[in-house]
Design a protein around this motif. Structure first.
Motif, PDB file in Angstrom:
ATOM      1  N   PHE A 143      -7.773  41.172 -38.177  1.00  0.00           N
ATOM      2  CA  PHE A 143      -6.132  40.915 -37.266  1.00  0.00           C
ATOM      3  C   PHE A 143      -6.191  42.241 -36.194  1.00  0.00           C
ATOM      4  CE2 PHE A 143      -1.952  42.936 -37.956  1.00  0.00           C
ATOM      5  CZ  PHE A 143      -1.156  42.002 -37.714  1.00  0.00           C
TER       6      PHE A 143
ATOM      7  N   SER B  20       1.295  42.158 -50.405  1.00  0.00           N
ATOM      8  CA  SER B  20       0.640  40.674 -50.169  1.00  0.00           C
ATOM      9  C   SER B  20       0.230  41.476 -48.381  1.00  0.00           C
ATOM     10  CB  SER B  20       1.786  40.301 -49.521  1.00  0.00           C
ATOM     11  OG  SER B  20       2.835  40.966 -48.172  1.00  0.00           O
TER      12      SER B  20
ATOM     13  N   GLU C 258       0.759  40.195 -45.474  1.00  0.00           N
ATOM     14  CA  GLU C 258       1.641  40.380 -44.392  1.00  0.00           C
ATOM     15  C   GLU C 258       2.071  41.272 -44.417  1.00  0.00           C
ATOM     16  OE1 GLU C 258       1.971  37.605 -46.652  1.00  0.00           O
ATOM     17  OE2 GLU C 258       1.105  35.963 -45.526  1.00  0.00           O
ATOM     18  N   GLU C 259       3.095  42.068 -45.955  1.00  0.00           N
ATOM     19  CA  GLU C 259       2.893  43.575 -45.498  1.00  0.00           C
ATOM     20  C   GLU C 259       1.802  44.281 -45.276  1.00  0.00           C
ATOM     21  OE1 GLU C 259       5.102  45.945 -48.703  1.00  0.00           O
ATOM     22  OE2 GLU C 259       5.326  43.884 -48.694  1.00  0.00           O
TER      23      GLU C 259
ATOM     24  N   GLN D   2      -0.736  43.807 -42.707  1.00  0.00           N
ATOM     25  CA  GLN D   2      -0.593  43.411 -41.397  1.00  0.00           C
ATOM     26  C   GLN D   2       0.663  43.753 -40.730  1.00  0.00           C
ATOM     27  OE1 GLN D   2      -1.667  39.316 -41.374  1.00  0.00           O
ATOM     28  NE2 GLN D   2      -3.717  39.637 -41.551  1.00  0.00           N
ATOM     29  N   ARG D   3       1.519  43.995 -40.750  1.00  0.00           N
ATOM     30  CA  ARG D   3       3.043  44.655 -40.711  1.00  0.00           C
ATOM     31  C   ARG D   3       3.243  45.971 -40.548  1.00  0.00           C
ATOM     32  NH1 ARG D   3       6.812  40.757 -43.058  1.00  0.00           N
ATOM     33  NH2 ARG D   3       6.926  42.442 -45.036  1.00  0.00           N
TER      34      ARG D   3
ATOM     35  N   ARG E 174       0.360  46.413 -37.709  1.00  0.00           N
ATOM     36  CA  ARG E 174       0.624  46.356 -35.904  1.00  0.00           C
ATOM     37  C   ARG E 174       1.463  47.398 -35.719  1.00  0.00           C
ATOM     38  NH1 ARG E 174       1.940  41.003 -33.831  1.00  0.00           N
ATOM     39  NH2 ARG E 174       1.706  40.342 -35.890  1.00  0.00           N
TER      40      ARG E 174
END
Ligand code: TMP
Length: 213
Positions: free
Chosen positions: A30, A197, A199-200, A202-203, A206
């Motif tokens: 990622f 998760s 997604e979390e 990866q947030r 980022r």
């Protein structure tokens, strides 16, 4: 002498750390895509490893064998591999403007050989200063989760290597040592909770890359 415009043209050095099963590989990919999407050239590498000699040392270090590898021998091989990797791959890449993302680096020696095997941090610091001088990652992401949960996640993997066969207490000490490192160098080492998760996670990744690189 390096002037300011030279410094601006240098690549950034990002390392990912964590105990077993925290999802380093997914996070590594990622971060790579994130940095590439900003138009930078990127190489992904790992420790121990990253050059042919360092990969040979990795194979030696990870393979299960009858002969017990002494903790000091293990630590010195980690640093032998690192000296090769840093001078032959990492620094030349950064100097040519390429970003380097590395799966584990010097903090792993503090965590595994320091915390895990019980080698005093001062000895590791001596080797760090000898082989790396003041060279450090620009950003280190420490993926953190409970050891029990991490170990459950690794259960589906293949045959365990020489580190993965260790008992849960070994990995508890590793986690503690990583957290100690993060507390000592909060500007460089950032803890990301690896339990939520993808997604979390990866947030958070980022936001960190945007803020620090
Ligand atoms: P990994 O690539 O699956 O993380 O495997 C590398 C193993 O080597 C892992 O168990 C952590 C260990 N290691 C150390 O013990 N000390 C070090 O300095 C490094 C870089 C890795």
């Amino acid at each position: 002498m390096t002037n300011e415009s030279d410094l601006n043209n240098l690549g950034k050095f990002i390392t990912l750390e964590g105990s077993e099963g925290v999802g380093k590989s997914t996070s590594l990919n990622f971060v790579k895509e994130l940095v590439e999407s900003k138009g930078h050239k990127v190489i992904v590498t790992r420790e121990p490893g990253g050059t042919p000699l360092a990969e040979d040392l990795r194979a030696t270090l990870l393979s299960n064998r009858k002969e017990k590898i002494e903790s000091d021998a293990e630590l010195l091989m980690m640093f032998a591999a690192r000296a090769q990797h840093v001078n032959q791959l990492i620094k030349p890449a950064l100097e040519s403007g390429t970003w380097v993302i590395c799966d584990r680096f010097v903090d792993a020696s503090y965590a595994y050989q320091g915390g895990g095997r019980g080698i005093p941090f001062e000895r590791i610091k001596f080797l760090e200063e000898w082989t790396l001088g003041q060279f450090k990652p620009d950003l280190t992401v420490l993926l953190d989760m409970s050891v029990k949960e991490g170990m459950e996640r690794t259960r589906q993997r293949g045959a365990p290597d020489r580190f993965e066969v260790e008992k849960i207490e070994f990995f508890e000490r590793i986690r503690e040592a990583y957290l100690q490192r993060a507390a000592a160098e909060p500007h460089r080492i950032h803890i990301v909770d690896a339990a939520p998760s993808i997604e979390e996670v990866q947030r958070s990744l980022r936001a960190l890359v945007q803020e620090h690189c």
